[in-house]
Design an enzyme around this catalytic site. Structure first.
Site, mmCIF file in Angstrom:
data_model
loop_
_atom_site.group_PDB
_atom_site.id
_atom_site.type_symbol
_atom_site.label_atom_id
_atom_site.label_comp_id
_atom_site.label_asym_id
_atom_site.label_seq_id
_atom_site.Cartn_x
_atom_site.Cartn_y
_atom_site.Cartn_z
ATOM 1 C CG ASN A 29 -0.189 -0.109 2.496
ATOM 2 O OD1 ASN A 29 0.592 0.764 2.830
ATOM 3 N ND2 ASN A 29 -0.377 -1.216 3.221
ATOM 4 C CG ASP A 41 -6.599 -5.349 6.239
ATOM 5 O OD1 ASP A 41 -6.128 -5.417 7.383
ATOM 6 O OD2 ASP A 41 -7.156 -4.333 5.778
ATOM 7 C CE LYS A 44 8.207 -12.243 -14.710
ATOM 8 N NZ LYS A 44 8.583 -11.970 -16.066
ATOM 9 C CG PHE A 70 -2.246 5.296 13.444
ATOM 10 C CD1 PHE A 70 -1.442 5.074 14.557
ATOM 11 C CD2 PHE A 70 -2.137 6.506 12.771
ATOM 12 C CE1 PHE A 70 -0.556 6.048 14.997
ATOM 13 C CE2 PHE A 70 -1.258 7.485 13.201
ATOM 14 C CZ PHE A 70 -0.462 7.257 14.312
ATOM 15 C CE LYS A 76 -10.707 0.265 10.901
ATOM 16 N NZ LYS A 76 -10.013 1.050 9.887
ATOM 17 C CE LYS A 88 -8.514 -3.140 14.114
ATOM 18 N NZ LYS A 88 -7.452 -3.196 13.117
HETATM 19 N N1 CTP Z 1 -3.649 -3.451 11.893
HETATM 20 C C1 CTP Z 1 -2.956 -4.552 12.349
HETATM 21 N N2 CTP Z 1 -2.998 -5.713 11.646
HETATM 22 C C2 CTP Z 1 -3.723 -5.804 10.518
HETATM 23 C C3 CTP Z 1 -4.455 -4.702 10.040
HETATM 24 C C4 CTP Z 1 -4.373 -3.529 10.756
HETATM 25 O O1 CTP Z 1 -2.292 -4.450 13.380
HETATM 26 N N3 CTP Z 1 -3.744 -6.960 9.859
HETATM 27 C C5 CTP Z 1 -3.613 -2.206 12.690
HETATM 28 C C6 CTP Z 1 -2.927 -1.034 12.044
HETATM 29 O O2 CTP Z 1 -1.560 -0.995 12.396
HETATM 30 C C7 CTP Z 1 -3.680 0.129 12.640
HETATM 31 C C8 CTP Z 1 -5.060 -0.406 12.882
HETATM 32 O O3 CTP Z 1 -4.940 -1.822 12.910
HETATM 33 O O4 CTP Z 1 -3.149 0.529 13.880
HETATM 34 C C9 CTP Z 1 -6.129 -0.053 11.885
HETATM 35 O O5 CTP Z 1 -5.742 -0.350 10.587
HETATM 36 P P1 CTP Z 1 -6.715 -0.020 9.371
HETATM 37 O O6 CTP Z 1 -6.025 -0.381 8.094
HETATM 38 O O7 CTP Z 1 -7.268 1.367 9.506
HETATM 39 O O8 CTP Z 1 -7.957 -0.965 9.648
HETATM 40 P P2 CTP Z 1 -8.273 -2.465 9.460
HETATM 41 O O9 CTP Z 1 -8.406 -3.062 10.815
HETATM 42 O O10 CTP Z 1 -7.304 -3.124 8.543
HETATM 43 O O11 CTP Z 1 -9.733 -2.420 8.836
HETATM 44 P P3 CTP Z 1 -10.224 -1.941 7.369
HETATM 45 O O12 CTP Z 1 -9.048 -2.154 6.446
HETATM 46 O O13 CTP Z 1 -11.375 -2.823 7.108
HETATM 47 O O14 CTP Z 1 -10.604 -0.508 7.516
#
Ligand code: CTP
Length: 399
Positions: free
Chosen positions: A206, A275, A285, A320, A334, A338
């Protein structure tokens, strides 16, 4: 402030800006001792620097033969911090390799407190691998290196290599001399994206640059904390004085974070963790004729939620949330799901907020239901706000 700062000036054209830096520091109450290299005096006169600093300028190792004190040691002992601006490639090369052949390099050899180096040179000199490796070496020894500015250079080239503006350097000096209110605290910060490989040449990732997490690690460290930074592939240099653990995938990040999670008082999860990961990693490859058009993905574990479920009562966890729609509602969910103490909502759709840039607009959201919208500010200022509020959550006085 009343602290004593050594200002080393070496022989680059940006030395003409050094008197402005002296002026800013003296005006704020700092006691400034200037040390010039021989070639610096071709660009700026000791008389100007002595007049502005109110102290004699130190230049020659052998001038005061009749004085009983050993000047390079007494100056090193008396100062709280040293700054070298501008720092030439030659000076950086000498310092990085232990050469002490003039007053400035000799004083720095005897100096065991914070040193801030502000490189300034032609863009090709700056990009030279020898110079970069010397800077890296200095960082690993705990020297702080300021990134040079980018733009038109005195030599006619355009690119990075400009000495940061005196006001910016002064801002850094203020930070390093500021309160050590996180002394004794162990802080774990995660930063940057993760990469989820599909084959040896392709991966999912990302837009995260790591700037926000690196700013938090840097500010926590300058405020006295012992900091570990676990990061994916970040686009900025990790700060000096911080233990840096480099990972690639979400699974690796999870492993490193869980390994020592209970050693930390404060955990700040600024990383943009992927995610999903491809279900299988192809060792060779992937050839387009043999592969369909579908990639099967599987969910990565949620590291933050795992920490939230395992945290002990005296640990503070900050998460975050990167959102583009229904930001506040999604972030509240969240925060609760969490089990974190503070959530930093990043509305990544807003101009000036989110990935890559140097600024951010965040909303701090707490378990108690309290919320605070912060205006557009630099990532370092956001970092300070997060740290100060985290400290408050530990019931300690804010410094
Ligand atoms: N995070 C994590 N592990 C993951 C995904 C996210 O620890 N697999 C943590 C990130 O470091 C951040 C927080 O969760 O502190 C929120 O991440 P974000 O990308 O906003 O949310 P997601 O939980 O991934 O949900 P979505 O993508 O559905 O918004």
């Amino acid at each position: 402030m009343g602290a004593t700062v050594l200002l080393g000036i070496t022989g680059g054209i940006a030395a003409y800006k050094a008197p402005l830096l002296v002026r800013l520091m003296v005006k704020s109450g700092l006691n400034v001792h200037v040390i010039v290299s021989r070639s610096a005096t071709e660009f700026v006169t000791p008389l100007t620097l002595a007049t502005l600093s109110g102290n004699p300028v130190c230049q020659d190792m052998w001038k005061n033969r009749d004085k009983p004190s050993v000047e390079h040691i007494s100056l090193a002992d008396a100062a709280d911090m040293a700054v070298v601006a501008p720092a030439t490639a030659n000076f950086i090369g000498k310092l990085a390799n232990g050469v002490a052949d003039d007053m400035l390099t000799t004083i720095l050899m005897a100096f065991n407190k914070t040193v801030l180096i502000c490189p300034s040179m032609n863009v090709n000199m700056y990009r030279n691998r020898i110079l970069q490796s010397n800077l890296e070496r200095l960082r690993t020894f705990g020297y702080h290196v300021m990134a040079p500015g980018s733009g038109e250079l005195a030599c006619g080239w355009v690119g990075e290599g400009r000495m940061p503006e005196p006001a910016k350097i002064f801002g850094e000096v203020e930070l390093y001399l500021g309160p050590k209110d996180l002394n004794g605290l162990k802080v774990l910060v995660t930063a940057g994206p993760t990469e989820e490989p599909l084959d040896p040449v392709r991966f999912l990732t990302n837009r995260s640059s790591g700037r926000m997490g690196v700013a938090i690690a840097k500010r926590a460290s300058t405020r006295g904390a012992s900091v570990t930074l676990v990061s994916g592939p970040i686009k900025v240099a990790p700060p000096s004085g911080v233990k840096h653990v480099q990972v690639r995938t979400a699974m690796e990040m999870m492993e490193k974070v869980l390994e020592s999670f209970h050693d930390f008082d404060l955990v700040i999860k600024a990383a943009a963790v992927a995610d999903f990961r491809p279900e299988t990693f192809q060792k060779e490859k992937i050839k387009k004729d043999k592969f369909g058009t579908t990639i099967k993905l599987v969910r990565n574990p949620d590291i933050l939620a795992t920490l939230g479920s395992r945290k002990s009562h005296d640990q503070i966890i900050v998460g975050f949330a990167a959102e583009t729609e229904d930001a506040i509602q999604n972030a509240r969910i969240k925060l609760k799901n969490k089990n974190v103490d503070m959530l930093v909502l990043n509305d990544v759709g807003k101009p000036g907020a989110g990935f890559d840039g140097d600024t951010n607009i965040v909303r701090l959201m707490f378990r108690s239901g309290e919320e605070e919208q912060l205006p557009l500010m630099s990532k370092e200022d956001v970092a300070d706000q997060i740290l100060t509020r985290s400290l408050g959550l530990r019931g300690k006085p804010n410094g």
